[in-house]
Design an enzyme around this catalytic site. Structure first.
Site: not given
Length: 230
Positions: A58, A88, A90, A106
């Site tokens: 990611r 929300q 990242v 988050h």
């Protein structure tokens, strides 16, 4: 004259136009993995290599993409409005675009923290592997809020949302809690704009809610035009 306070809640659809895939696909798997394998303390304890590599992938992807028009438009809104983004996501695409007040519910993909001391947080762009430790020898982990963990920024997010004069929701299903609960903290009568081409929220649920069934980039431009007329 004080600028109007705009609170923006963003989800995965905000970053989709930048080429970032949403973690979870239609059958509930995250990139082919059961969510509890790669996004829970138990999963990390069972197979730390798998979890670290999942987030390494990611992170590599994030470093290859750029903010889209929607991100840039939100940043530009700060010229005329007091804009606070609660995301929300990242990724750091809001910050890259120039938004100055961004709260990550988050966690953040480009940060890691000690497994022993949650306040020992550091910026991290390279792969994170087993053996990367803090100064006391404790393994580092992604600075991500996993399932079953507390959401440490939730109280701050609630406090920000309560002060909203306009609430703008972009690219989130509003089905994931506790983030989805934030809409209930706006003051009565606060205008709410919901930008999502696949919105499942009924306008009747919130009398001041206006659904804009467009992508993030198209929808943000439309809301800006509306706000500049008020």
């Amino acid at each position: 004259m004080a600028k109007k306070k705009i609170v923006v809640l963003t989800g995965a659809g905000m970053s989709a136009e930048s080429g970032l895939k949403t973690f979870r696909d239609a059958n509930g798997l995250w990139e082919g993995h059961d969510v509890m394998q790669v996004a829970s303390p138990e999963g990390f304890a069972n197979d730390p290599e798998l979890v670290l590599e999942f987030y390494n992938q990611r992170r590599r992807q994030l470093l290859e993409v750029a903010p889209n028009k929607g991100h840039h438009d939100l940043a530009a809104m700060e010229t005329d409005f007091d804009v606070h983004i609660i995301t929300q996501n990242v990724d750091n695409l809001h910050e890259q675009a120039g938004s100055s007040k961004v709260l990550h519910l988050h966690g953040e993909l480009l940060k890691v923290r000690s497994t022993e001391n949650e306040n020992d947080i550091r910026y991290w762009e390279k792969d994170l592997i087993v053996g990367d430790v803090d100064q006391n020898g404790h393994q580092l982990r992604p600075h991500i809020v996993w399932f079953g963990e507390m959401v440490p920024q939730l109280d701050n997010a609630i406090a920000i949302t309560k002060k909203a004069e306009v609430l703008l929701i972009i690219g989130t299903s509003m089905q994931v809690y506790p983030a989805a609960s934030l809409i209930h903290y706006v003051r009565m009568g606060t205008p709410i704009y919901f930008i999502d081409p696949k919105s499942k929220v009924g306008a009747s649920d919130f009398p001041n809610l206006q659904i804009i069934s467009k992508t993030a980039s198209e929808g943000v431009s439309e809301v800006i035009r509306m706000l500049q007329k008020t």
